[in-house]
Design a protein around this motif. Structure first.
Motif, PDB file in Angstrom:
ATOM      1  N   SER A 136      58.271  55.396  29.355  1.00 35.12           N
ATOM      2  CA  SER A 136      59.877  55.067  29.251  1.00 35.12           C
ATOM      3  C   SER A 136      59.750  54.089  27.894  1.00 35.12           C
ATOM      4  O   SER A 136      60.969  53.846  27.530  1.00 35.12           O
ATOM      5  N   THR A 175      51.889  67.953  33.724  1.00 37.43           N
ATOM      6  CA  THR A 175      52.591  66.287  33.148  1.00 37.43           C
ATOM      7  C   THR A 175      53.496  66.069  34.252  1.00 37.43           C
ATOM      8  O   THR A 175      54.336  67.404  34.173  1.00 37.43           O
ATOM      9  N   ILE A 176      54.063  64.293  34.629  1.00 38.65           N
ATOM     10  CA  ILE A 176      55.210  64.310  35.433  1.00 38.65           C
ATOM     11  C   ILE A 176      56.134  63.240  34.403  1.00 38.65           C
ATOM     12  O   ILE A 176      55.152  61.966  34.544  1.00 38.65           O
ATOM     13  N   ASN A 177      57.278  63.959  34.311  1.00 28.84           N
ATOM     14  CA  ASN A 177      58.104  62.605  34.076  1.00 28.84           C
ATOM     15  C   ASN A 177      57.122  61.739  32.872  1.00 28.84           C
ATOM     16  O   ASN A 177      57.014  60.711  32.346  1.00 28.84           O
ATOM     17  N   GLY A 178      57.137  62.773  31.730  1.00 23.40           N
ATOM     18  CA  GLY A 178      55.836  62.450  30.381  1.00 23.40           C
ATOM     19  C   GLY A 178      54.435  62.062  30.677  1.00 23.40           C
ATOM     20  O   GLY A 178      54.133  61.523  29.732  1.00 23.40           O
ATOM     21  N   SER A 233      60.476  47.932  36.917  1.00 15.42           N
ATOM     22  CA  SER A 233      60.532  48.169  35.062  1.00 15.42           C
ATOM     23  C   SER A 233      60.271  46.738  34.319  1.00 15.42           C
ATOM     24  O   SER A 233      59.691  46.433  33.273  1.00 15.42           O
ATOM     25  N   GLN A 288      54.579  56.245  34.487  1.00 14.66           N
ATOM     26  CA  GLN A 288      56.399  56.780  34.082  1.00 14.66           C
ATOM     27  C   GLN A 288      56.974  55.824  33.249  1.00 14.66           C
ATOM     28  O   GLN A 288      57.510  55.676  32.404  1.00 14.66           O
ATOM     29  N   GLU A 289      56.983  53.983  33.939  1.00 12.06           N
ATOM     30  CA  GLU A 289      57.801  52.915  33.154  1.00 12.06           C
ATOM     31  C   GLU A 289      57.264  53.238  31.568  1.00 12.06           C
ATOM     32  O   GLU A 289      57.726  52.769  30.953  1.00 12.06           O
ATOM     33  N   LYS A 295      54.146  55.015  39.491  1.00 12.53           N
ATOM     34  CA  LYS A 295      55.502  54.194  39.186  1.00 12.53           C
ATOM     35  C   LYS A 295      55.006  53.531  37.590  1.00 12.53           C
ATOM     36  O   LYS A 295      55.956  53.812  37.037  1.00 12.53           O
TER      37      LYS A 295
END
Length: 367
Positions: A34, A54-57, A351, A30-31, A27
């Motif tokens: 972002s 590639t998974i979520n960038g 986040s 991915q943050e 997780k």
């Protein structure tokens, strides 16, 4: 910045076989993306996963790893071979290490600064990590223990960033039921036997309407205590439901959502550093009972957002039984603990914690 996250040799990412640290960094990666950064995540291969995707960038690279062996010596050898295989895939600014050997063998000054994520009690290996630029402790307890292992001149290399709650809350639109939940490896250091004995010692007129759900693996290859320990647990009487491993996050979250009470009775000598399961449970409003282990102190406040018991006491079963009974019989207390516990989700959101990591990474690069 370019960030490479290197997991250990035994659990794939995404964490389809569990693994709290793997779940956290899956997780976090991915943050980081972002927030505008380039992330490569290295983990072990697995038959159902591509070697590159590639998974979520996040760019995932998987190298050959192993099932967890029973022998600690064999485990370290496998981890060494796996770590050496990862080296050719690393070229970044920050290299987050979750393996025993990487801080020793990664020596390139042009392909990244080593950022050691300390997720268990540190031992003698800390002294071998002279190449590390930062030692990130996942709890205040671990911060102090790392400090004890390093020379005074290296104390400024230590930082504290807590583990996040690695999911988003969901509404499963069901009611909480009279169940007590444990989530984790079925091992002696987790105190599962203590929990079952405590539950079974609660007076029948109280316990008869409650169920104890035990979620987690018992197999040695998945970090459990093995078949003998599992059989000893099953031999105990009581309304105990052994669910087994639950690796799907939604399915696991549903257990938290529906349970009124959560208990995590880890014992003295455990390697736990910053357990995620209690925070997950508290986020979903489980009234939580914890041992007095120091790893919970960063967020667990007795009689405010949890109840605690002394795992060092000869009477720990009785003490735990009393705390569980309080929550089972006192609705007002249970609801207070539940409501206050929910605040943990905001305090340890992915986040929020990701931004703390990025600030720490930048401070390393600025040195």
């Amino acid at each position: 910045m370019k960030i490479t996250i290197v997991q250990g040799a035994f659990i794939p990412v995404p964490p389809i076989l569990g693994g709290a640290v793997e779940k956290i960094y899956f997780k976090l990666g991915q943050e980081f993306v972002s927030l505008g950064h380039e992330v490569t995540h290295i983990s072990r291969t697995y038959p159902s996963l591509e070697n590159k995707e590639t998974i979520n960038g996040v760019s995932h690279i998987r190298v050959k790893g192993y099932a967890t062996p029973k022998s600690l010596l064999v485990l370290k050898f496998y981890d060494l071979i796996y770590t050496l295989r990862t080296l050719k895939h690393i070229d970044s600014d920050i290299v987050v290490s979750n393996t025993f050997w990487l801080p020793i063998f990664f020596r390139s000054k042009t392909k990244g600064k080593i950022y050691v994520s300390v997720e268990r009690r540190p031992k003698w290996q800390m002294k071998l990590y002279s190449n590390a630029s930062r030692f990130r402790a996942c709890s205040p307890m671990i911060f102090d223990l790392v400090k004890e292992k390093l020379k005074p001149k290296d104390h400024d290399k230590i930082s504290y960033i807590p583990n996040p709650v690695p999911f988003q809350l969901k509404d499963f639109k069901t009611e909480k039921n009279n169940s007590i939940l444990f989530v984790g490896r079925l091992d002696k250091e987790k105190g599962v036997h203590v929990l079952i004995d405590a539950f079974n010692s609660i007076p029948e007129e109280i316990a008869k309407n409650w169920t104890l759900n035990i979620v987690g693996p018992w197999e040695s290859a998945e970090g459990g205590g093995g078949e003998a320990y599992y059989e000893s647990l099953k031999s105990k009487k009581g309304n105990v439901n052994f669910v087994g491993s639950v690796y799907d996050q939604d399915a696991l979250s549903k257990f938290y959502y529906e349970s009124k009470i959560f208990c995590y009775p880890i014992q003295d000598g455990t390697g736990d550093a910053g357990p995620v399961a209690p925070r997950e449970a508290m986020s979903y409003g489980c009234a939580t009972v914890l041992s007095n282990h120091d790893c919970f102190n960063e967020y667990a406040v007795e009689d405010v957002n949890c109840l605690r018991f002394n795992q060092s006491s000869e009477n720990q079963v009785e003490e735990l039984s009393q705390q569980l009974t309080k929550l089972m019989t006192d609705t007002q207390l249970r609801e207070k603990i539940s409501l206050n516990g929910r605040k943990v989700f905001d305090d340890f959101s992915t986040s929020k914690i990701a931004k703390m990591f990025i600030e720490d990474f930048q401070s390393v690069l600025n040195e």
